[in-house]
Scaffold this motif. Structure first.
Motif, PDB file in Angstrom:
ATOM      1  N   ILE A  12      44.016  44.202  51.507  1.00 60.41           N
ATOM      2  CA  ILE A  12      43.121  44.388  50.376  1.00 60.41           C
ATOM      3  C   ILE A  12      43.634  43.558  49.318  1.00 60.41           C
ATOM      4  N   THR A  13      44.725  43.767  49.031  1.00 61.50           N
ATOM      5  CA  THR A  13      45.404  42.949  48.107  1.00 61.50           C
ATOM      6  C   THR A  13      45.216  41.284  48.122  1.00 61.50           C
ATOM      7  N   GLU A  14      45.552  40.935  49.398  1.00 60.01           N
ATOM      8  CA  GLU A  14      45.331  39.659  49.579  1.00 60.01           C
ATOM      9  C   GLU A  14      43.960  38.975  49.333  1.00 60.01           C
ATOM     10  N   ARG A  15      43.065  39.952  49.545  1.00 66.27           N
ATOM     11  CA  ARG A  15      41.510  39.655  49.259  1.00 66.27           C
ATOM     12  C   ARG A  15      41.225  39.555  47.945  1.00 66.27           C
ATOM     13  N   PHE A  16      42.004  40.507  47.305  1.00 60.29           N
ATOM     14  CA  PHE A  16      41.544  40.607  45.739  1.00 60.29           C
ATOM     15  C   PHE A  16      42.320  39.358  45.050  1.00 60.29           C
ATOM     16  N   LEU A  17      43.435  38.802  45.517  1.00 60.90           N
ATOM     17  CA  LEU A  17      44.094  37.651  45.118  1.00 60.90           C
ATOM     18  C   LEU A  17      43.302  36.601  45.528  1.00 60.90           C
ATOM     19  N   ALA A  18      42.571  36.350  46.508  1.00 65.31           N
ATOM     20  CA  ALA A  18      41.657  35.426  46.676  1.00 65.31           C
ATOM     21  C   ALA A  18      40.623  35.380  45.749  1.00 65.31           C
ATOM     22  N   ALA A  19      40.129  36.386  45.436  1.00 68.92           N
ATOM     23  CA  ALA A  19      38.917  36.341  44.690  1.00 68.92           C
ATOM     24  C   ALA A  19      39.448  36.159  43.281  1.00 68.92           C
ATOM     25  N   GLU A  25      40.700  33.342  33.875  1.00 71.82           N
ATOM     26  CA  GLU A  25      41.451  33.912  33.083  1.00 71.82           C
ATOM     27  C   GLU A  25      42.573  34.791  33.514  1.00 71.82           C
ATOM     28  N   PHE A  26      42.609  34.805  34.997  1.00 70.30           N
ATOM     29  CA  PHE A  26      43.768  35.616  35.561  1.00 70.30           C
ATOM     30  C   PHE A  26      44.923  35.088  35.812  1.00 70.30           C
ATOM     31  N   ARG A  27      45.898  35.757  35.490  1.00 71.94           N
ATOM     32  CA  ARG A  27      47.228  35.320  35.804  1.00 71.94           C
ATOM     33  C   ARG A  27      48.129  36.448  36.651  1.00 71.94           C
ATOM     34  N   LEU A  28      48.738  35.808  37.614  1.00 74.58           N
ATOM     35  CA  LEU A  28      49.435  36.861  38.236  1.00 74.58           C
ATOM     36  C   LEU A  28      50.983  37.239  37.742  1.00 74.58           C
ATOM     37  N   ALA A  29      51.250  38.032  37.260  1.00 77.11           N
ATOM     38  CA  ALA A  29      52.753  37.944  36.666  1.00 77.11           C
ATOM     39  C   ALA A  29      53.643  39.019  37.381  1.00 77.11           C
ATOM     40  N   ALA A  30      53.412  39.903  38.001  1.00 77.87           N
ATOM     41  CA  ALA A  30      54.280  40.697  38.595  1.00 77.87           C
ATOM     42  C   ALA A  30      53.700  41.646  39.902  1.00 77.87           C
ATOM     43  N   MET A 118      39.144  51.510  35.107  1.00 76.23           N
ATOM     44  CA  MET A 118      37.903  51.304  36.069  1.00 76.23           C
ATOM     45  C   MET A 118      38.154  51.344  37.297  1.00 76.23           C
ATOM     46  N   GLU A 119      37.205  51.856  38.205  1.00 77.24           N
ATOM     47  CA  GLU A 119      37.231  52.301  39.592  1.00 77.24           C
ATOM     48  C   GLU A 119      36.760  50.955  40.187  1.00 77.24           C
ATOM     49  N   ALA A 120      37.464  50.321  41.166  1.00 73.34           N
ATOM     50  CA  ALA A 120      36.973  48.869  41.746  1.00 73.34           C
ATOM     51  C   ALA A 120      36.110  49.064  42.964  1.00 73.34           C
ATOM     52  N   VAL A 121      35.117  49.498  42.564  1.00 75.96           N
ATOM     53  CA  VAL A 121      33.986  49.354  43.531  1.00 75.96           C
ATOM     54  C   VAL A 121      33.226  48.017  43.287  1.00 75.96           C
ATOM     55  N   LYS A 122      33.180  47.035  44.313  1.00 80.69           N
ATOM     56  CA  LYS A 122      32.628  45.785  44.108  1.00 80.69           C
ATOM     57  C   LYS A 122      31.317  45.697  44.277  1.00 80.69           C
ATOM     58  N   SER A 123      30.735  46.776  45.058  1.00 79.90           N
ATOM     59  CA  SER A 123      29.222  46.646  45.475  1.00 79.90           C
ATOM     60  C   SER A 123      28.390  46.673  44.357  1.00 79.90           C
ATOM     61  N   THR A 124      28.734  47.630  43.360  1.00 80.05           N
ATOM     62  CA  THR A 124      27.595  47.778  42.174  1.00 80.05           C
ATOM     63  C   THR A 124      27.680  47.045  41.237  1.00 80.05           C
ATOM     64  N   LEU A 125      28.783  45.928  41.162  1.00 79.33           N
ATOM     65  CA  LEU A 125      28.843  44.848  40.424  1.00 79.33           C
ATOM     66  C   LEU A 125      28.421  43.539  40.932  1.00 79.33           C
ATOM     67  N   MET A 126      27.821  43.648  41.945  1.00 71.46           N
ATOM     68  CA  MET A 126      27.381  42.262  42.573  1.00 71.46           C
ATOM     69  C   MET A 126      26.145  41.892  42.286  1.00 71.46           C
ATOM     70  N   HIS A 277      34.414  34.974  47.659  1.00 76.95           N
ATOM     71  CA  HIS A 277      35.347  35.900  47.843  1.00 76.95           C
ATOM     72  C   HIS A 277      34.383  37.323  46.690  1.00 76.95           C
ATOM     73  N   SER A 278      33.891  38.157  47.287  1.00 79.30           N
ATOM     74  CA  SER A 278      33.015  38.918  46.690  1.00 79.30           C
ATOM     75  C   SER A 278      33.835  40.126  45.918  1.00 79.30           C
ATOM     76  N   MET A 279      35.131  40.339  45.872  1.00 83.37           N
ATOM     77  CA  MET A 279      35.716  40.984  44.910  1.00 83.37           C
ATOM     78  C   MET A 279      35.869  40.495  43.504  1.00 83.37           C
ATOM     79  N   PHE A 280      35.417  39.065  43.419  1.00 79.55           N
ATOM     80  CA  PHE A 280      35.396  38.485  42.351  1.00 79.55           C
ATOM     81  C   PHE A 280      34.675  39.366  41.148  1.00 79.55           C
ATOM     82  N   TYR A 281      33.761  39.789  41.484  1.00 79.36           N
ATOM     83  CA  TYR A 281      32.508  40.623  40.491  1.00 79.36           C
ATOM     84  C   TYR A 281      33.430  41.590  39.957  1.00 79.36           C
ATOM     85  N   GLU A 282      33.975  42.602  40.654  1.00 77.29           N
ATOM     86  CA  GLU A 282      34.818  43.619  39.976  1.00 77.29           C
ATOM     87  C   GLU A 282      35.771  42.920  38.751  1.00 77.29           C
ATOM     88  N   LEU A 283      36.533  42.123  38.992  1.00 80.98           N
ATOM     89  CA  LEU A 283      37.520  41.365  38.380  1.00 80.98           C
ATOM     90  C   LEU A 283      36.844  40.770  37.172  1.00 80.98           C
TER      91      LEU A 283
END
Length: 327
Positions: A12-19, A25-30, A118-126, A277-283
């Motif tokens: 699931i983290t792999e999918r999140f990072l793909a999104a 404005e996303f920067r992966l630091a740690a 925030m809870e990461a439920v992507k569906s309601t933000l699509m 990548h649909s997880m984009f919308y929650e991010l």
């Protein structure tokens, strides 16, 4: 740029990072992992500059502004509270906690430290769900919401072969309700609020979690009928039925194909273009809220998460599903 830390080095983290690569404005630091070896391996794969095996050390480092949590459910509350105490914003995978008590402690910590939770439920933000919210008024009086998410898990084959993986272990606050049943419940609460009552049934596996279940949420003048399973498949669509028409949603966990059907036979396609990548919308929502110095989403709000968790608690009470986290 918003500097993110990551807890969880799974699929699931792999999918999140793909999104996340789609957001400028996303920067992966740690990254945090329980073992230094796994942390370094994941960091090397994704070019992450800092690795940690201690959550508090990562939160106190000054190297992250926000944290994405994708660890097993039973760890969410402790990890989130730890980092929020250091002023770090938290985007936490669903379900946000094991139970309402844990969620209450998380919300209190977020408010005390003035951070976004925030809870990461992507569906309601699509975009497709936004279309549902915009057009639901055309249905007239709503009488029924029907949602089904039944997806046979490959881990169930391992379970039947004698290997109990995390998805079917109660010590991680897992099972069908927590994993995919929440996808049926969450949109219902966003659209209709807190139900008057909950009626539930479910099938418990010998490992101590549920394999499948169903529930009826009763509202004034309508009900919500929900089905979920990790041990069977279903091809049923999802539907909101009103006296003037109905909205059909292809997949409740990922509302891409949406259509409005009027009683006179007319049909309108409400589907909207989506990114790869649909997880984009929650991010996107999460980063927007940080930039606006806001501490709560209007859609995936803390009050919605609290009502959802109350429902999950009640379903578990009725079907006899308990987690070690409840004690």
């Amino acid at each position: 740029m918003i500097r993110f830390g990551i807890i969880g080095t799974n699929w699931i983290t792999e999918r999140f990072l793909a999104a996340a690569k789609l957001h400028p404005e996303f920067r992966l630091a740690a990254v945090y992992s329980r073992t230094e070896e796994r942390a370094r391996e994941f960091a090397q794969k994704h070019s992450i500059p800092h690795t940690y095996t201690d959550v508090e050390a990562m939160a106190a480092s000054g190297e992250i502004d926000a944290l994405y949590i994708a660890s097993p459910n039973s760890f969410h509350a402790k990890q989130a509270i730890t980092v929020m105490q250091h002023g770090v914003h938290v985007l936490c995978e669903k379900p946000i906690a094991s139970n309402s008590r844990e969620l209450g402690e998380m919300i209190e910590a977020a408010k005390r430290h003035g951070v976004l939770l925030m809870e990461a439920v992507k569906s309601t933000l699509m975009p497709g769900f936004a279309a549902v919210r915009e057009h639901i008024g055309e249905l007239g009086a709503i009488r029924r919401y029907v949602a089904s998410f039944c997806q046979y898990s490959s881990r169930y084959d391992a379970y039947k072969a004698g290997e109990v993986l995390n998805a079917f272990r109660p010590e991680f606050s897992n099972g069908a309700l927590m994993d995919i049943g929440i996808y049926c419940v969450y949109p219902a609460v966003v659209l209709f609020g807190k139900p008057n009552s909950v009626k539930a049934s479910g099938f418990l596996l010998e490992s101590g979690v549920d394999g499948e279940g169903s529930m009826i949420l009763e509202y004034d003048g309508m009900d919500a009928v929900l089905f979920y399973s990790k041990i069977t498949d279903s091809a049923l669509p999802n539907e909101i039925q009103g006296e003037a028409g109905n909205i059909v949603i292809g997949k409740i966990s990922e509302p891409v194909n949406v259509s409005l059907h009027y009683r006179d036979g007319r049909k309108t396609d409400l589907s909207r273009p989506v990114v790869e990548h649909s997880m984009f919308y929650e991010l996107e929502e999460f980063i927007r809220l940080i930039k606006e110095d806001r501490t709560e989403s209007e859609v995936n709000s803390l009050s919605v998460s609290a009502v959802v968790m109350d429902i999950l608690d009640e379903v578990r009470r009725q079907i006899g599903l308990q987690f070690p986290a409840d004690r």
